[in-house]
Scaffold this motif. Sequence first.
Motif, PDB file in Angstrom:
ATOM      1  N   PRO A 194      -3.975   6.313  16.122  1.00  0.00           N
ATOM      2  CA  PRO A 194      -5.046   6.419  15.275  1.00  0.00           C
ATOM      3  C   PRO A 194      -5.274   7.846  14.730  1.00  0.00           C
ATOM      4  N   ARG A 195      -5.551   8.132  13.625  1.00  0.00           N
ATOM      5  CA  ARG A 195      -5.946   9.197  12.977  1.00  0.00           C
ATOM      6  C   ARG A 195      -7.205   8.821  12.111  1.00  0.00           C
ATOM      7  N   PRO A 196      -7.628  10.073  11.452  1.00  0.00           N
ATOM      8  CA  PRO A 196      -8.610  10.299  10.229  1.00  0.00           C
ATOM      9  C   PRO A 196      -8.327   9.224   9.329  1.00  0.00           C
ATOM     10  N   PRO A 197      -9.011   8.324   8.606  1.00  0.00           N
ATOM     11  CA  PRO A 197      -8.925   7.501   7.592  1.00  0.00           C
ATOM     12  C   PRO A 197      -8.205   8.130   6.415  1.00  0.00           C
ATOM     13  N   LEU A 198      -7.159   7.439   5.952  1.00  0.00           N
ATOM     14  CA  LEU A 198      -6.317   7.859   4.816  1.00  0.00           C
ATOM     15  C   LEU A 198      -6.312   6.912   3.704  1.00  0.00           C
ATOM     16  N   ALA A 199      -7.143   7.272   2.475  1.00  0.00           N
ATOM     17  CA  ALA A 199      -7.016   6.368   1.097  1.00  0.00           C
ATOM     18  C   ALA A 199      -5.731   6.023   0.789  1.00  0.00           C
ATOM     19  N   CYS A 200      -5.677   4.826   0.276  1.00  0.00           N
ATOM     20  CA  CYS A 200      -4.072   4.468  -0.282  1.00  0.00           C
ATOM     21  C   CYS A 200      -4.256   3.637  -1.497  1.00  0.00           C
ATOM     22  N   ALA A 201      -3.185   3.664  -2.370  1.00  0.00           N
ATOM     23  CA  ALA A 201      -3.381   2.992  -3.542  1.00  0.00           C
ATOM     24  C   ALA A 201      -2.273   1.675  -3.449  1.00  0.00           C
ATOM     25  N   SER A 202      -2.646   0.779  -4.399  1.00  0.00           N
ATOM     26  CA  SER A 202      -1.997  -0.346  -4.627  1.00  0.00           C
ATOM     27  C   SER A 202      -0.517   0.110  -5.083  1.00  0.00           C
ATOM     28  N   THR A 203       0.646  -0.637  -4.732  1.00  0.00           N
ATOM     29  CA  THR A 203       1.766  -0.588  -5.369  1.00  0.00           C
ATOM     30  C   THR A 203       2.166  -1.572  -6.497  1.00  0.00           C
ATOM     31  N   GLY A 204       1.073  -2.614  -6.494  1.00  0.00           N
ATOM     32  CA  GLY A 204       1.124  -3.312  -7.666  1.00  0.00           C
ATOM     33  C   GLY A 204       2.003  -4.663  -7.274  1.00  0.00           C
ATOM     34  N   ARG A 205       2.687  -4.787  -6.182  1.00  0.00           N
ATOM     35  CA  ARG A 205       3.404  -5.964  -5.929  1.00  0.00           C
ATOM     36  C   ARG A 205       2.415  -6.910  -5.522  1.00  0.00           C
ATOM     37  N   ALA A 256       0.960  -1.314   0.054  1.00  0.00           N
ATOM     38  CA  ALA A 256      -0.031  -0.038  -0.105  1.00  0.00           C
ATOM     39  C   ALA A 256       0.746   1.057   0.029  1.00  0.00           C
ATOM     40  N   ASP A 257       0.634   2.238  -0.810  1.00  0.00           N
ATOM     41  CA  ASP A 257       1.088   3.503  -0.875  1.00  0.00           C
ATOM     42  C   ASP A 257       0.263   4.524  -0.415  1.00  0.00           C
ATOM     43  N   CYS A 258       0.245   4.867   0.597  1.00  0.00           N
ATOM     44  CA  CYS A 258      -0.679   6.057   1.396  1.00  0.00           C
ATOM     45  C   CYS A 258       0.135   7.510   1.280  1.00  0.00           C
ATOM     46  N   GLY A 259       0.855   7.710   0.219  1.00  0.00           N
ATOM     47  CA  GLY A 259       1.231   9.253  -0.056  1.00  0.00           C
ATOM     48  C   GLY A 259       2.478   9.725   0.951  1.00  0.00           C
ATOM     49  N   ARG A 260       2.068  11.010   0.722  1.00  0.00           N
ATOM     50  CA  ARG A 260       3.101  11.812   1.560  1.00  0.00           C
ATOM     51  C   ARG A 260       2.528  13.075   2.501  1.00  0.00           C
ATOM     52  N   PHE A 261       3.013  13.586   3.463  1.00  0.00           N
ATOM     53  CA  PHE A 261       2.890  14.747   4.154  1.00  0.00           C
ATOM     54  C   PHE A 261       4.172  15.649   3.831  1.00  0.00           C
ATOM     55  N   GLY A 262       4.018  16.724   2.806  1.00  0.00           N
ATOM     56  CA  GLY A 262       4.953  17.223   2.534  1.00  0.00           C
ATOM     57  C   GLY A 262       6.012  16.590   1.928  1.00  0.00           C
ATOM     58  N   SER A 263       7.412  16.232   2.683  1.00  0.00           N
ATOM     59  CA  SER A 263       8.347  15.675   2.278  1.00  0.00           C
ATOM     60  C   SER A 263       8.632  14.322   2.945  1.00  0.00           C
ATOM     61  N   SER A 264       7.612  14.105   3.887  1.00  0.00           N
ATOM     62  CA  SER A 264       7.835  12.982   4.745  1.00  0.00           C
ATOM     63  C   SER A 264       6.751  11.885   4.285  1.00  0.00           C
ATOM     64  N   GLN A 265       6.885  10.738   4.112  1.00  0.00           N
ATOM     65  CA  GLN A 265       6.364   9.562   3.645  1.00  0.00           C
ATOM     66  C   GLN A 265       5.341   9.139   4.860  1.00  0.00           C
ATOM     67  N   VAL A 266       4.378   8.548   4.543  1.00  0.00           N
ATOM     68  CA  VAL A 266       3.080   8.169   5.509  1.00  0.00           C
ATOM     69  C   VAL A 266       3.711   6.814   5.820  1.00  0.00           C
TER      70      VAL A 266
END
Length: 112
Positions: free
Chosen positions: A86-97, A34-44
């Motif tokens: 625990p935080r508000p839900p965050l949508a993620c995308a598949s890495t394809g692996r 799962a790839d859940c993105g970034r917050f600025g330069s920091s990866q989730v």
Amino acid sequence: VRALAQENVQIGAIARDSGVIGSEAVPTTIGLYADCGRFGSSQVEGDAQVAYTIFVQAVSETWTSVQVNTRMRSENYARGSGKARPRPPLACASTGRWEANLLDTVRALLRQ
């Protein structure tokens, strides 16, 4: 079904007539499947819940079509390095692996 068992995925539903297999949500480390993105330069970082819906359809006697849809989200993550909480839900995308691993497992099972 055997390929999903080898990947340690719990099956939630099977519809043999339509060729649909649905999994239960399974946890995975963010960044692996799962790839859940970034917050600025920091990866989730943290864990994501992933559920798969697989569509299998015979195209001909020798060809089968396999489509994998994923639903991924995280509710327990960190913004960059730090402790996941625990935080508000965050949508993620598949890495394809995971999808690639599943199809490799299916191919190996078909050769047996």
